[in-house]
Scaffold this active site. Sequence first.
Site, mmCIF file in Angstrom:
data_model
loop_
_atom_site.group_PDB
_atom_site.id
_atom_site.type_symbol
_atom_site.label_atom_id
_atom_site.label_comp_id
_atom_site.label_asym_id
_atom_site.label_seq_id
_atom_site.Cartn_x
_atom_site.Cartn_y
_atom_site.Cartn_z
ATOM 1 N N THR A 95 0.856 -1.182 0.000
ATOM 2 C CA THR A 95 0.000 0.000 0.000
ATOM 3 C C THR A 95 0.895 1.236 0.000
ATOM 4 O OG1 THR A 95 -1.781 -1.157 1.144
ATOM 5 C CG2 THR A 95 -1.826 1.245 1.203
ATOM 6 N N LYS A 170 -6.809 1.907 -3.717
ATOM 7 C CA LYS A 170 -6.483 1.481 -2.354
ATOM 8 C C LYS A 170 -6.369 2.683 -1.420
ATOM 9 C CE LYS A 170 -5.577 -1.347 0.949
ATOM 10 N NZ LYS A 170 -4.342 -2.107 1.123
ATOM 11 N N LYS A 239 -0.213 5.496 8.581
ATOM 12 C CA LYS A 239 0.655 5.695 7.418
ATOM 13 C C LYS A 239 -0.171 5.842 6.154
ATOM 14 C CE LYS A 239 1.842 2.355 5.114
ATOM 15 N NZ LYS A 239 1.431 1.650 3.857
#
Length: 317
Positions: A95, A170, A239
């Site tokens: 990701t 995503k 994050k």
Amino acid sequence: MRIGFIGLGIMGSRMAANLQKHGHSLFVFNRTREKAEPLVAEGAKWADSAAALALQVEVIITMLAHPDAVEEAALGEDGFLRYPQPGQIWVDCSTVNPSFSRKMAAEAKARNVKFLDAPVTGSKGQAESAKLTFWVGGEPSDLEAYRQLLECMGNRIIHCGGQGMGTSLKMVMNQLLGTAMAGFAEGFVLGESLGLSRKVLFEALTGAPAVAPFLALKRERIENGNYTPADFPLRWLQKDLHLAAVSAHEAGAAMPLTNAAKELYRLAIRDGRGSEDFSAIYDYLALPRDVKATDNRHCEQSDPANGPREDVYAHDS
């Protein structure tokens, strides 16, 4: 097929195991070797570096925590793109932000390596049972050539567009995940502070139109106060919210709720909650106000010569 897998954490180790179960020849590399031992015991071959792995395989799959780790594995001193092989493809399941994916795609292309960004959605259990969703960016022909490989690890493969589009989707998915969890936590804390019981709140909110369906899966954790072991560590969701904010800045999009949620999760990390499941953001918000007040008074009294000390819940030590 000879496959190299780099990154054997919660998700990566299970994804790699499913490739192994389908009879593929697996080469593995991880920053800490002990995480590779279960796969090696089942026949996987250990590579001493990402570069050594690249020399052995047709396909390289990365499942790493953040862009810096991906870039180091690919372009570092022992990076796998330093030793490209004819016909090789790199599938990045990490990701990361879309601009980073496009940068890595360009680096791969310069070395005649094909590239797909293919981040996944799913839990630890779904990774184990090969029921992940892959959001894929890249050439349709490359996806079709390696679709069966992804189907060893997931049961839903969505082509989102060109390179960087898988990571774009995503980003949206995890932005919604993080803000929905934070919003639910605030609402739940509000309800409890108004005197509503936890049971009544869960019965009323679970399945309600205003509540994201995934939150029903967090009920047991919240009821039991058990946030470890983490399905999705809080620090990694923070994050992802940061990367979503970076992506929004690059695209000129306003993200006020995302930025607020990002900082809330950062405060929880400073409070030592980073390794817990991200649903621990409820527990962080639900800490009794009198406990925090007591802690603050203790801080003030412990340093009389220099005056009151700053709130330990708001600042890093």
